[in-house]
Design a protein around this motif. Sequence first.
Motif, PDB file in Angstrom:
ATOM      1  N   MET A   1       0.849  -1.200   0.000  1.00  0.00           N
ATOM      2  CA  MET A   1       0.000   0.000   0.000  1.00  0.00           C
ATOM      3  C   MET A   1       0.884   1.250   0.000  1.00  0.00           C
ATOM      4  N   GLU A   2       0.719   2.119  -1.012  1.00  0.00           N
ATOM      5  CA  GLU A   2       1.451   3.370  -1.053  1.00  0.00           C
ATOM      6  C   GLU A   2       0.657   4.429  -0.298  1.00  0.00           C
ATOM      7  N   LEU A   3       1.322   5.108   0.628  1.00  0.00           N
ATOM      8  CA  LEU A   3       0.630   6.066   1.483  1.00  0.00           C
ATOM      9  C   LEU A   3       1.484   7.301   1.683  1.00  0.00           C
ATOM     10  N   ASP A   4       0.887   8.456   1.474  1.00  0.00           N
ATOM     11  CA  ASP A   4       1.551   9.731   1.716  1.00  0.00           C
ATOM     12  C   ASP A   4       1.588   9.968   3.224  1.00  0.00           C
ATOM     13  N   LEU A   5       2.781  10.030   3.816  1.00  0.00           N
ATOM     14  CA  LEU A   5       2.892  10.212   5.262  1.00  0.00           C
ATOM     15  C   LEU A   5       2.316  11.543   5.732  1.00  0.00           C
ATOM     16  N   ASN A   6       2.234  12.508   4.829  1.00  0.00           N
ATOM     17  CA  ASN A   6       1.619  13.791   5.213  1.00  0.00           C
ATOM     18  C   ASN A   6       0.155  13.615   5.586  1.00  0.00           C
ATOM     19  N   LEU A   7      -0.499  12.607   4.989  1.00  0.00           N
ATOM     20  CA  LEU A   7      -1.896  12.348   5.346  1.00  0.00           C
ATOM     21  C   LEU A   7      -2.007  11.888   6.793  1.00  0.00           C
ATOM     22  N   LEU A   8      -1.007  11.169   7.275  1.00  0.00           N
ATOM     23  CA  LEU A   8      -1.008  10.737   8.664  1.00  0.00           C
ATOM     24  C   LEU A   8      -0.807  11.921   9.605  1.00  0.00           C
ATOM     25  N   ARG A   9      -0.005  12.904   9.184  1.00  0.00           N
ATOM     26  CA  ARG A   9       0.153  14.125   9.980  1.00  0.00           C
ATOM     27  C   ARG A   9      -1.169  14.862  10.084  1.00  0.00           C
ATOM     28  N   VAL A  10      -1.899  14.901   8.993  1.00  0.00           N
ATOM     29  CA  VAL A  10      -3.216  15.542   8.999  1.00  0.00           C
ATOM     30  C   VAL A  10      -4.151  14.791   9.942  1.00  0.00           C
ATOM     31  N   PHE A  11      -4.117  13.471   9.859  1.00  0.00           N
ATOM     32  CA  PHE A  11      -4.977  12.662  10.721  1.00  0.00           C
ATOM     33  C   PHE A  11      -4.658  12.899  12.196  1.00  0.00           C
ATOM     34  N   LEU A  12      -3.382  12.973  12.568  1.00  0.00           N
ATOM     35  CA  LEU A  12      -3.015  13.213  13.957  1.00  0.00           C
ATOM     36  C   LEU A  12      -3.497  14.575  14.426  1.00  0.00           C
ATOM     37  N   ALA A  13      -3.430  15.572  13.569  1.00  0.00           N
ATOM     38  CA  ALA A  13      -3.918  16.908  13.933  1.00  0.00           C
ATOM     39  C   ALA A  13      -5.423  16.880  14.173  1.00  0.00           C
ATOM     40  N   VAL A  14      -6.147  16.141  13.345  1.00  0.00           N
ATOM     41  CA  VAL A  14      -7.596  16.012  13.519  1.00  0.00           C
ATOM     42  C   VAL A  14      -7.910  15.247  14.803  1.00  0.00           C
ATOM     43  N   ALA A  15      -7.123  14.235  15.098  1.00  0.00           N
ATOM     44  CA  ALA A  15      -7.356  13.428  16.302  1.00  0.00           C
ATOM     45  C   ALA A  15      -7.218  14.259  17.568  1.00  0.00           C
ATOM     46  N   GLU A  16      -6.422  15.326  17.528  1.00  0.00           N
ATOM     47  CA  GLU A  16      -6.267  16.199  18.689  1.00  0.00           C
ATOM     48  C   GLU A  16      -7.525  17.033  18.926  1.00  0.00           C
ATOM     49  N   GLY A  17      -8.398  17.144  17.914  1.00  0.00           N
ATOM     50  CA  GLY A  17      -9.679  17.827  18.052  1.00  0.00           C
ATOM     51  C   GLY A  17      -9.526  19.335  18.174  1.00  0.00           C
ATOM     52  N   PRO A  18     -10.671  20.042  18.337  1.00  0.00           N
ATOM     53  CA  PRO A  18     -12.010  19.435  18.333  1.00  0.00           C
ATOM     54  C   PRO A  18     -12.676  19.408  16.946  1.00  0.00           C
ATOM     55  N   ASN A  19     -12.047  20.053  15.933  1.00  0.00           N
ATOM     56  CA  ASN A  19     -12.679  20.104  14.616  1.00  0.00           C
ATOM     57  C   ASN A  19     -11.613  20.333  13.542  1.00  0.00           C
ATOM     58  N   PHE A  20     -12.075  20.344  12.290  1.00  0.00           N
ATOM     59  CA  PHE A  20     -11.144  20.524  11.174  1.00  0.00           C
ATOM     60  C   PHE A  20     -10.483  21.902  11.198  1.00  0.00           C
ATOM     61  N   ARG A  21     -11.216  22.922  11.653  1.00  0.00           N
ATOM     62  CA  ARG A  21     -10.648  24.272  11.703  1.00  0.00           C
ATOM     63  C   ARG A  21      -9.452  24.313  12.655  1.00  0.00           C
ATOM     64  N   ALA A  22      -9.583  23.700  13.829  1.00  0.00           N
ATOM     65  CA  ALA A  22      -8.481  23.678  14.791  1.00  0.00           C
ATOM     66  C   ALA A  22      -7.286  22.907  14.222  1.00  0.00           C
ATOM     67  N   ALA A  23      -7.567  21.789  13.540  1.00  0.00           N
ATOM     68  CA  ALA A  23      -6.490  21.013  12.924  1.00  0.00           C
ATOM     69  C   ALA A  23      -5.781  21.837  11.852  1.00  0.00           C
ATOM     70  N   ALA A  24      -6.561  22.565  11.063  1.00  0.00           N
ATOM     71  CA  ALA A  24      -5.987  23.409  10.012  1.00  0.00           C
ATOM     72  C   ALA A  24      -5.083  24.481  10.606  1.00  0.00           C
ATOM     73  N   ASP A  25      -5.518  25.086  11.724  1.00  0.00           N
ATOM     74  CA  ASP A  25      -4.704  26.112  12.376  1.00  0.00           C
ATOM     75  C   ASP A  25      -3.398  25.525  12.892  1.00  0.00           C
ATOM     76  N   ARG A  26      -3.447  24.306  13.434  1.00  0.00           N
ATOM     77  CA  ARG A  26      -2.231  23.677  13.940  1.00  0.00           C
ATOM     78  C   ARG A  26      -1.241  23.375  12.814  1.00  0.00           C
ATOM     79  N   LEU A  27      -1.786  23.005  11.651  1.00  0.00           N
ATOM     80  CA  LEU A  27      -0.925  22.619  10.532  1.00  0.00           C
ATOM     81  C   LEU A  27      -0.543  23.801   9.649  1.00  0.00           C
ATOM     82  N   GLY A  28      -1.242  24.929   9.801  1.00  0.00           N
ATOM     83  CA  GLY A  28      -0.976  26.087   8.952  1.00  0.00           C
ATOM     84  C   GLY A  28      -1.495  25.926   7.539  1.00  0.00           C
ATOM     85  N   VAL A  29      -2.632  25.213   7.396  1.00  0.00           N
ATOM     86  CA  VAL A  29      -3.248  25.010   6.082  1.00  0.00           C
ATOM     87  C   VAL A  29      -4.725  25.397   6.175  1.00  0.00           C
TER      88      VAL A  29
END
Length: 299
Positions: free
Chosen positions: A1-29
């Motif tokens: 399975m080919e997987l972009d590790l950046n997607l896992l970084r996004v997933f970890l940011a989302v797991a920290e909660g509480p929503n996609f906006r907060a994850a986006a702010d943490r990642l700067g995207v």
Amino acid sequence: MELDLNLLRVFLAVAEGPNFRAAADRLGVTRSAVSQGIRRLEDVLGIALVHRSTRSVRLTEAGERLHRQIAMPLAALGSALDEAVDDGPPRGLLRVAVTSIAERFLSGPLIATFAHAYPGITLDVTVADETFDIVAAGFDAGVRLGEVIEQDMVAVPLTGPQREVAVAAPDYLARHGVPAHPRDLVAHRCIGWRMTPAMAPHRWEFVEDGRPFDVQVAPQITTNDMLLMIRTALAGGGITFGIEETFAPYLARGELVPLLQDYLPPFPGFFLYFPNRRHQPPKLRALIEHVRAYREVER
């Protein structure tokens, strides 16, 4: 399975909660980039990882399982990469979770001197009293009382021994009297602290003749805000209870009076703690050495 590790970084940011906006702010995207990243990861894995709503996201059972399995390996990978490119002054984002009662860390000078000494490090301090796995939550280190730090962590002393004290304003004591024994507190107006709304107020614990005991104080006022607790006590609202360092400026000026000191012995203080890894990233090593040096100066 080919997987972009950046997607896992996004997933970890989302797991920290509480929503996609907060994850986006943490990642700067953007929020859209986070949403698309999670959708791509779900498509690759063929499973749903999050339950979405308009205000929050919640991990599915599969998402919880993935989070547990990848949080520590990705943190270790990040440390290894930092070590590999260590060719200059420490730099990067350093995330630290700090309890609200760690006055020595939060008072300002320690953080200010660290920022001055290491301009390449961006320090992100989250004040949180809940007990949680700092590694799984994406933090590099934490600051807590030694008694609540997990055994598998490395702990560096931040302070010497601490103790809790009961305090009240002179005006309150003039009107209501001074308790001679902790049991007398049940007849007083008390101001309590709780970690979260779902938890019971912090117990008021004492020691007599070497034996610990607690008093079933029923606070008339309860809060999770230490500053509100102090202000209410200063205004004569009752007796409150907490770490002595928190009240030190008010005790020194006589605005608050310490009570029941014979029943409140010292205990191990605050520690900077972090995962036990063979190679710590330079940014974390910088904070560890700064804390050690700062403590020596403060002694």
